[in-house]
Scaffold this motif. Sequence first.
Motif, PDB file in Angstrom:
ATOM      1  N   ASP A 232       0.795  -1.216   0.000  1.00 24.73           N
ATOM      2  CA  ASP A 232       0.000   0.000   0.000  1.00 24.73           C
ATOM      3  C   ASP A 232       0.831   1.271   0.000  1.00 24.73           C
ATOM      4  O   ASP A 232       0.353   2.331  -0.407  1.00 24.73           O
ATOM      5  N   ALA A 233       2.094   1.176   0.461  1.00 28.43           N
ATOM      6  CA  ALA A 233       2.874   2.392   0.659  1.00 28.43           C
ATOM      7  C   ALA A 233       3.990   2.583  -0.370  1.00 28.43           C
ATOM      8  O   ALA A 233       4.381   3.705  -0.640  1.00 28.43           O
ATOM      9  N   PHE A 234       4.511   1.512  -0.945  1.00 23.31           N
ATOM     10  CA  PHE A 234       5.658   1.659  -1.821  1.00 23.31           C
ATOM     11  C   PHE A 234       5.738   0.453  -2.746  1.00 23.31           C
ATOM     12  O   PHE A 234       4.979  -0.505  -2.645  1.00 23.31           O
ATOM     13  N   CYS A 235       6.716   0.533  -3.615  1.00 21.45           N
ATOM     14  CA  CYS A 235       6.985  -0.539  -4.567  1.00 21.45           C
ATOM     15  C   CYS A 235       8.462  -0.906  -4.463  1.00 21.45           C
ATOM     16  O   CYS A 235       9.319  -0.030  -4.318  1.00 21.45           O
ATOM     17  N   ALA A 236       8.762  -2.196  -4.512  1.00 21.47           N
ATOM     18  CA  ALA A 236      10.139  -2.679  -4.425  1.00 21.47           C
ATOM     19  C   ALA A 236      10.513  -3.346  -5.737  1.00 21.47           C
ATOM     20  O   ALA A 236       9.727  -4.129  -6.294  1.00 21.47           O
ATOM     21  N   THR A 237      11.709  -3.034  -6.232  1.00 26.19           N
ATOM     22  CA  THR A 237      12.203  -3.644  -7.454  1.00 26.19           C
ATOM     23  C   THR A 237      13.585  -4.227  -7.212  1.00 26.19           C
ATOM     24  O   THR A 237      14.397  -3.660  -6.479  1.00 26.19           O
ATOM     25  N   GLY A 238      13.836  -5.377  -7.823  1.00 22.40           N
ATOM     26  CA  GLY A 238      15.156  -5.982  -7.838  1.00 22.40           C
ATOM     27  C   GLY A 238      15.666  -6.019  -9.259  1.00 22.40           C
ATOM     28  O   GLY A 238      14.966  -6.471 -10.167  1.00 22.40           O
ATOM     29  N   SER A 239      16.869  -5.540  -9.467  1.00 25.81           N
ATOM     30  CA  SER A 239      17.343  -5.317 -10.832  1.00 25.81           C
ATOM     31  C   SER A 239      18.659  -6.010 -11.096  1.00 25.81           C
ATOM     32  O   SER A 239      19.328  -6.513 -10.185  1.00 25.81           O
ATOM     33  N   GLU A 240      19.023  -6.002 -12.364  1.00 29.85           N
ATOM     34  CA  GLU A 240      20.211  -6.700 -12.821  1.00 29.85           C
ATOM     35  C   GLU A 240      21.478  -6.029 -12.330  1.00 29.85           C
ATOM     36  O   GLU A 240      22.539  -6.667 -12.268  1.00 29.85           O
TER      37      GLU A 240
ATOM     38  N   LEU B 290      18.435  -3.400  -4.787  1.00 30.54           N
ATOM     39  CA  LEU B 290      17.060  -3.475  -4.314  1.00 30.54           C
ATOM     40  C   LEU B 290      16.628  -2.048  -4.022  1.00 30.54           C
ATOM     41  O   LEU B 290      17.217  -1.381  -3.168  1.00 30.54           O
ATOM     42  N   ARG B 291      15.606  -1.570  -4.747  1.00 27.40           N
ATOM     43  CA  ARG B 291      15.174  -0.186  -4.606  1.00 27.40           C
ATOM     44  C   ARG B 291      13.741  -0.125  -4.139  1.00 27.40           C
ATOM     45  O   ARG B 291      12.895  -0.921  -4.577  1.00 27.40           O
ATOM     46  N   LEU B 292      13.483   0.815  -3.236  1.00 25.93           N
ATOM     47  CA  LEU B 292      12.132   1.072  -2.768  1.00 25.93           C
ATOM     48  C   LEU B 292      11.680   2.410  -3.341  1.00 25.93           C
ATOM     49  O   LEU B 292      12.325   3.444  -3.118  1.00 25.93           O
ATOM     50  N   TRP B 293      10.560   2.381  -4.078  1.00 26.50           N
ATOM     51  CA  TRP B 293      10.054   3.552  -4.792  1.00 26.50           C
ATOM     52  C   TRP B 293       8.738   4.006  -4.185  1.00 26.50           C
ATOM     53  O   TRP B 293       8.007   3.219  -3.583  1.00 26.50           O
TER      54      TRP B 293
ATOM     55  N   LEU C 261       4.922   5.062  -4.989  1.00 23.09           N
ATOM     56  CA  LEU C 261       4.030   4.368  -5.914  1.00 23.09           C
ATOM     57  C   LEU C 261       3.954   5.026  -7.283  1.00 23.09           C
ATOM     58  O   LEU C 261       3.556   4.392  -8.264  1.00 23.09           O
ATOM     59  N   ASP C 262       4.317   6.305  -7.360  1.00 23.32           N
ATOM     60  CA  ASP C 262       4.342   6.947  -8.674  1.00 23.32           C
ATOM     61  C   ASP C 262       5.720   6.888  -9.335  1.00 23.32           C
ATOM     62  O   ASP C 262       5.937   7.482 -10.384  1.00 23.32           O
ATOM     63  N   PHE C 263       6.669   6.179  -8.699  1.00 25.57           N
ATOM     64  CA  PHE C 263       8.012   5.975  -9.229  1.00 25.57           C
ATOM     65  C   PHE C 263       8.729   7.291  -9.498  1.00 25.57           C
ATOM     66  O   PHE C 263       9.564   7.394 -10.393  1.00 25.57           O
ATOM     67  N   SER C 264       8.424   8.296  -8.697  1.00 31.89           N
ATOM     68  CA  SER C 264       9.084   9.583  -8.882  1.00 31.89           C
ATOM     69  C   SER C 264      10.435   9.653  -8.191  1.00 31.89           C
ATOM     70  O   SER C 264      11.288  10.448  -8.583  1.00 31.89           O
ATOM     71  N   ALA C 265      10.635   8.841  -7.163  1.00 26.35           N
ATOM     72  CA  ALA C 265      11.900   8.904  -6.414  1.00 26.35           C
ATOM     73  C   ALA C 265      12.119   7.592  -5.689  1.00 26.35           C
ATOM     74  O   ALA C 265      11.184   6.843  -5.388  1.00 26.35           O
ATOM     75  N   VAL C 266      13.396   7.316  -5.410  1.00 24.71           N
ATOM     76  CA  VAL C 266      13.810   6.179  -4.591  1.00 24.71           C
ATOM     77  C   VAL C 266      14.074   6.694  -3.186  1.00 24.71           C
ATOM     78  O   VAL C 266      14.859   7.623  -3.003  1.00 24.71           O
ATOM     79  N   PHE C 267      13.396   6.116  -2.188  1.00 21.28           N
ATOM     80  CA  PHE C 267      13.641   6.574  -0.821  1.00 21.28           C
ATOM     81  C   PHE C 267      14.520   5.615  -0.029  1.00 21.28           C
ATOM     82  O   PHE C 267      14.940   5.939   1.082  1.00 21.28           O
ATOM     83  N   LEU C 268      14.807   4.447  -0.576  1.00 17.28           N
ATOM     84  CA  LEU C 268      15.697   3.522   0.111  1.00 17.28           C
ATOM     85  C   LEU C 268      16.208   2.514  -0.906  1.00 17.28           C
ATOM     86  O   LEU C 268      15.452   2.066  -1.772  1.00 17.28           O
ATOM     87  N   GLU C 269      17.485   2.152  -0.816  1.00 19.59           N
ATOM     88  CA  GLU C 269      18.032   1.156  -1.722  1.00 19.59           C
ATOM     89  C   GLU C 269      19.162   0.413  -1.040  1.00 19.59           C
ATOM     90  O   GLU C 269      19.780   0.903  -0.084  1.00 19.59           O
ATOM     91  N   ALA C 270      19.416  -0.801  -1.518  1.00 11.61           N
ATOM     92  CA  ALA C 270      20.482  -1.646  -0.986  1.00 11.61           C
ATOM     93  C   ALA C 270      21.193  -2.312  -2.153  1.00 11.61           C
ATOM     94  O   ALA C 270      20.545  -2.871  -3.044  1.00 11.61           O
ATOM     95  N   GLU C 271      22.512  -2.237  -2.147  1.00 13.23           N
ATOM     96  CA  GLU C 271      23.304  -2.804  -3.233  1.00 13.23           C
ATOM     97  C   GLU C 271      23.800  -4.190  -2.845  1.00 13.23           C
ATOM     98  O   GLU C 271      24.238  -4.407  -1.712  1.00 13.23           O
ATOM     99  N   HIS C 272      23.732  -5.130  -3.775  1.00 11.95           N
ATOM    100  CA  HIS C 272      24.135  -6.510  -3.554  1.00 11.95           C
ATOM    101  C   HIS C 272      25.339  -6.858  -4.421  1.00 11.95           C
ATOM    102  O   HIS C 272      25.717  -6.114  -5.325  1.00 11.95           O
ATOM    103  N   GLU C 273      25.888  -8.034  -4.143  1.00 14.29           N
ATOM    104  CA  GLU C 273      27.070  -8.470  -4.870  1.00 14.29           C
ATOM    105  C   GLU C 273      26.737  -8.936  -6.279  1.00 14.29           C
ATOM    106  O   GLU C 273      27.610  -8.989  -7.138  1.00 14.29           O
ATOM    107  N   GLY C 274      25.495  -9.334  -6.529  1.00 12.71           N
ATOM    108  CA  GLY C 274      25.094  -9.820  -7.833  1.00 12.71           C
ATOM    109  C   GLY C 274      23.698  -9.350  -8.168  1.00 12.71           C
ATOM    110  O   GLY C 274      23.034  -8.655  -7.383  1.00 12.71           O
ATOM    111  N   PRO C 275      23.203  -9.720  -9.336  1.00 14.34           N
ATOM    112  CA  PRO C 275      21.852  -9.314  -9.734  1.00 14.34           C
ATOM    113  C   PRO C 275      20.795  -9.796  -8.748  1.00 14.34           C
ATOM    114  O   PRO C 275      20.838 -10.930  -8.283  1.00 14.34           O
ATOM    115  N   VAL C 276      19.854  -8.918  -8.425  1.00 14.12           N
ATOM    116  CA  VAL C 276      18.729  -9.278  -7.561  1.00 14.12           C
ATOM    117  C   VAL C 276      17.674  -9.946  -8.434  1.00 14.12           C
ATOM    118  O   VAL C 276      17.171  -9.336  -9.391  1.00 14.12           O
TER     119      VAL C 276
END
Length: 1808
Positions: free
Chosen positions: A656-664, A668-671, A673-688
């Motif tokens: 209800d509050a945000f959207c999470a995406t895992g990318s190549e 891991l980014r938390l957006w 709901l209108d995808f206007s900004a990232v308010f939290l992200e975490a970087e991993h050693e490999g693709p999420v």
Amino acid sequence: MTVTPVVNMSSRVWQHPYVNIFKHTRVEEWKRASRKGDVSSHMDKTLKCSVFRIRGSVPASNFIQFPKSGSQSLGLTGRFFYLLFRPTPGKQFVAHLDIAAEDGQVIRVSFSNTCKEFKSTSTWLQFPFLCSAVHGSVFNCTAHAAKNGLVGPAPEHVRWVCLCMDLRSVLSSYLNRHYSHLKAIKLCANMSVKNVMTSDLLLQPGVDYSAVKHGAIVLGEGCAPMPREMSFPVPKGTSWHHVYDYIRFPSDGQKMPFDSIQKSETAEVTMSPDRPESGSLSKPVQDRVSLIPQTTTPRLPSRKTATLLTSALPELTNLTSVGVWENKVCVDDGGVHVFVHRDHDRATSSMADSLQEEVFRAPVSRPISLPPTKATKQKKLYPDPILHLSRIIGFGGGTMKGAVWSQLGDEVVYPCHAVIVSLKISSGQQRFFTGHTDKVSALALSGDCTLLASVQVNTHTLLRLWDYESGRCLALVATCMHTINTLSFSQSGGILCGVGKNSHKKTMIVVWDTEGVNKTGLVSVLAKAHTDVDIQALQITCCNQTHMVSCGISNVRLWRLRGGSLRSCPLSLGQFQNLEFTDLALQHTHLPEPSEEHTLFVSSKSGHILEVDYVTMAIKNVRRLLPSQQSHVHHREKQTFSTGPGIAVNSISVCDAFCATGSEDGFLRLWTLDFSAVFLEAEHEGPVCHTSISDDGLKVLATTSTGNLGYLDISSRGYSTLMRSHTDTVLGFSVDGIRQQLTTASSDGTIRVWDLHTMQQLYDFVSEDTPSSVAFHPSLPMFCCGSSAGRIRVFDIPTASLLAQHQQHSECVVGCVFSPDGERLFSAGADGTLALYNSAHQELPFIRVLSNILVRGTECAPDALAVSGDSSRLAFVGPTEYTVTIMDARSLDELLRVDVSIMDVESTSLDSALKVCFSTPSSGHILISTSANRILYVNTHTGRLQKQVCDVHKQCCLSLVVSDDSHYLLTAGQNTLKVWDYSMTLDINSQVFIGHSEHIKQLRFTPDQTAVVSVGDAIFLWDFLGHTQNSPTVRVSPPKSADIGPIADRASSSNGIPCASVPFPSLDVSSIKRMEHQALKFSTLCDELRQNPSPEPVLSPTPSHATFLRVTSKVAQGDSSLSTNNMISNGDTGRPDCYKHFVPRCNTSRVEQGIASPPPGEEGLKLKAVIGYNGNGRDNLVWNPHTGLFVYSSGCICVVENLHTGSQRHWLHHTEEISTLAVTHDAQMVASASSGGTSKKSLICIWNVQDGSRRNSMSYHKGAVQSLAFSRDDRYFLSVGDYHEQEVALWSGSSFELLCHITAPTAVHEALFSPMNCNLLSCVGTCGLLFCQINTRGHQTELQVQSMSVPDDVGETELTSLCYSSDGLLFTGTSHGQVCVWECSSRRCFMSWEADEGEIGVMLCSGDRLMCGSNSKCLRLWSVTAVQSLRSKTTERAQDSSGVILEQELQLDGAVVSAVFDDVMEMGIVGTSSGTLWYINWTENSSIRLITGHKSKVNGVQFSPDESRFATCGQDGSVRIWAAPSNELLVQFQVLNQSCECVCWSPAGIEDTGVRVSAGYSDGTVRIFNLTSSEMELKLHPHPTSTVCAVQYSCYGLVLLSAGQDGMISVSNPFTGSTVRVFRDHRGSPITMVQCNKKQYKEFGLQGDELWLAASNDRRVSVWAADWKKGECDLLDWLTFPGPAPPEDEESLPPTLAAFSPTERGILVYSSYGVDKEVNFYCLIKKQVLRSISLTEWAQCLSLSSKGRLLSIGSKGRVVKLVHSSSGRFQDFPPHSDCVHLCSFSPSGQQLLTAAHNEIFLWSVHSL
């Protein structure tokens, strides 16, 4: 005047059955009820209704009250009071009930989570309320484990509570009064309230009213279901008690504390026909209940029923009876473990024979073993099972996407090859779902968390359905598909949909009906569909379980199930039809018609995110995610639609509050709901590759293609890694039993080191070639690794560095192993070469290389080599596959060659050897596994075949190992492992265990033999239960007195040593607390003393936090003379695992070079007093009762104190922490010793007691000095080095020249001269006891040493302390609490007894009294009169010997580290590890604290305004108030489990009742203590998310300023606790200093009567003008000082320091990291820096004196620098042993306090 209504029968009638008080008082109108403060109505998401929320920092100012006026009365007569509420997380609440008794007396009953204990008066009862949390949470686990400290703020996940209070019982039980009625209710902050009710009925929550009405549930008399208007909503598929808490007080029949309100362990009331709650049931009900087990008992299966495979790994569980079978069923099933469980038994049913069947039946939940065909009971291996799967290190295998949250968000479910793991994130505990025979390719968990579905990779894919709570398999379904990559459950779990490929590689969708699988085990196919489109993801919608959505390459489709068929409708993609869609997610709302509001989000490889209305199947928005564009340092934005490469999104999740995406790109980014900004992200050693949001929206799970599993906690913004794993096959491993670490080598090219307990990865070594085998050194923190290129590398773990590298092989290394004694390393290559290395050297040079000696190839990897347990023999397969060669391990000379091919004369084919392993040397066997699936037992001396085992596995045995006691044999074949009885004498000799999906590469016991490790597809850790089968232990309570003679006759050892328990004294010692102590287990690492000298290895230092096993020398008793020439060094053997051995405190500071010490008589500072005693030292206390000499160490200073006056003298020369002290017997000289740091040798100083001058200084030992001793005539002086070198040095007692030295075989803990003979001395240590004789030949002196080991009957232990008696006996203490008595002339131990529960570290003897001190904090005084009588007797002793008696015992505040007593053992001084010196008087049985100090780091020091006291605070959570003239501790305020970071005094002149001290803590609270009452007066919480790092009163005490590490500054009222104002100007950088100062405000042009400043670590200082009476505060100046780019190690940066000059108007003094090391003087009027003073080191602390323009500066170079602020003249004072991080002048400027770690020095100040 209070009006009390008359309660009559009519008033009771209208109140039956209950009274809804909210409705009765019409609370929403606030006419009959009142509210005050922050009381509001809001919608609660859990209850889905409106509730009242009461908030506020002061409960008395925020409340709801019934009735409105105190003169009115509710007059409610209901016996039970019901409160439906939820405490606010992280806050505290209070509730009051005014209850009238029949005599008219009104009693107030209060309960709150602020109360720590129950309190009562005649008119008042106060109960603590203990909040509970979600089951499995950290708070819940801690609360169950703790005995105290449960009261406090509500936990984060506190649940809604239904509190039922029996008012009649409360008044009757606690006040002996009769209940009349409830008069008033007052609910105070902080809580949310749904309703309040009274009733005479005991209402049961969670009981369905309709079920009671129709008789399905029978309630007892006086019980009723909870009314609907008062009940909580229960989500479908869960129970009431799983979501909410029910608390009944007082608890009825429960073993709960009577004086606290808390949830009972059995709070859930279960009422069902088969388990009635009431004991008095009617006859029809009893008959109906009794029939239930009869009708549900399963029938016996027929003889034709096929043998069933186990669905779960065997657990240690008692077998229960089924039907008429016996209680324990034993069957020859080939060792496959099959168990029957009484719960959840159901009739068996078989699967459908044809795959075309639409209905499938589940097999039994617990497979049943068939009864044995023979009546005779067979002998089998016990315990059964002997292995229990404990932990698995690994993730993925068939898929990296299958990880889901449980409903409560406290568990994560994920696949690990063929096993499904449920991991509890709070404790790390794992549960396993086993039954798959191949890798799991997909899994799904139903919305109500009841069903788990999983499929495995196979030609004919099998689907398993599990009951999630119990872990049992409900159904096994054949799917008609070859692969399934996606599974999706409906919200209720009634529909399951799977997507995969059929045999023609065509996409196939199958929908199953799983509604009744829990009851019937039936799973039916509802529909099937084939499609040509690609499907990457599919999900069943929540609003309609017949609707599904899917996405794939170039398509997004909506599916609908209708009439047994699946139909799909594609989404019109337009210009986006060529995109590759990867994942989808549905956003849901809770509206009455949610289907109209549902939104579908679809992700793609190109970064496009489609927002789709899936009801109209129309695209609402399309956004493209592009790499970040940095526009501001604190603000990151994303371009959402543009050209260029987009972010390849692999997974998407929405709440209800945000959207999470895992990318190549690994993010891991938390957006929004209108995808206007990232308010939290975490970087991993490999693709999420997968993301999942928990149901509460507080955690986001992420998996990567590199095998990592973790989650992002949104509330704390922290990331936690749950599991790391290899991404390819694990080829080999090795276990370090000392440090409990595991290293593994994998085909993925990495070598990883793991913690065995936490399963966390510690180190990761990436190899340029593939590692093939690994081996830990048996004692040192290093390991060896062989690679596919033939290289051998040796790594040092603490430094993560490469120690040595060799290449003696041209092909892959197939095995490397250290000898058990650690002296040699062997490696074998696939080219047939064998290499031997000397592992005693750091470079590990090779000694010998043999070619064509091993069989060629890699079939024997990774354990091609086997070394015997005594390190004497080496075995391997070679030179051909038909032979096994045994060599001498030291020289590689061939001893024996065994031809395996001729051992089976009946075989028509040649048998070849595969693997070899040695059994224990006592059995004399070498075990050989062969290609014919046999294990051969061959004699290692003759080569003869003594026994063979056939058909070991279905295929060849790939690994085998024997337990250390030769009782068990482990073998591995393919993906199964077996445990065998080594002797093979049972009817069933083995047990089989499954779990691996690939071939097991290696199998081993852990060094302590308590666990088994197997590797292949993953790392499996099994608990080995074979050694738990011990014989029963008979405990005998000791009598009050006993006779040693008869005890020795009955229970003496083989050598005549009595080993019975010592009797306790006849006096009552029940009040004395005895601390429980568990002895550490250890193993012998060497069997004999090494006689050949070897170079000392130079390795990296061992980390101090590691735990080590003891190394014990097993030298037989008798003559074992070793002289100076043949005593050899073993090098650094690692820190002994005993507290007696001294280890310097970790210290990273270095002594400053070029110190400018002042000339004598011109010092600006004079050390006045040292506060505290160093509890880290050992025997660092000297006291002579005849002369009054009293010396102890604190840091690097010897403190000489007069016990009568309290005055001190200080001996200054050491620069490092002093470890030990010693005094001559005439008390004229004192010796002190300290280590020399990392680059110097240790320093020993000899001091003259009379004038305090230093007579001599010696440096010899490389490490710290463990022990010092003078001979009885002071002719000799002895020093003992620590475990780094184990040197014992003998010095002349007059000239202090080195006479001779020896190197002990292992670490020495203590040494002592004999009082009878000055040429005799003894040493105790890891190897046992060393008797030393000093021999003098002319000018040469040598030590003749005889080593004696601990008697076998004493047990595996080491000697830690010793003392002589006056008659020549030697008493030694052990690490397990025994005392051994030795006769020095014959060198024999003739007696031992258990004297303590812990390790004995200090011993003193005088006459017939022996004193022992241990790490169990006990000090015990023994009468040892009987010892002398046993001295000359044989094993047949007289019967009239007197007993050994424990005379007295004292419990101290820490482990005993030093002790000195008078000649008659009546009074003495004892030092403890807590930094306390105690005066002990055994005659008066008293103890007085003489010296005390902080044990851990001091965080704050400050004088009181009148200088009569000063305050200190530390990391131990204590605030201590000291008297300034005497330096005595006046009062101590202790807060457990918190660190006190800062402290300040209230200013003088406040019109109030007393002096106060305020302190800030690491939990964000500020506590105010009143010194007049010695109580905490107020607790504030101005910084809920940050540590309070600075606190300061305003000049007139009107407000209290507190600053946090997050840069927030809070202004609070110190009288009410309310927050007045919050400053966020320094946000993001920790505040280092806050200071207030009285100033004339007119000169600055601003209103205010005082100035205050705040300095933060980003080199910024803000100056403010304030008038707190008017509530005004304005910014005067904002200073930002320039500086270069900070170094990579930002922790080494100095703090930002700033202070107002007390002697110069308008001047601010500043110092921080900059271009130069200097102190700047800034003028607030001229707005510029007036002058600077250069420094030699960065300033760590700063204080300004009110007179003389003096500055005190502390540095990391351990120097206190006194500087004149005008002239720049300075003096250095270096008495501290660590970084000086605190300094504070007194208000008058005449005294100065400085602190370095836990050292506190008080200085008197003079002019410069």
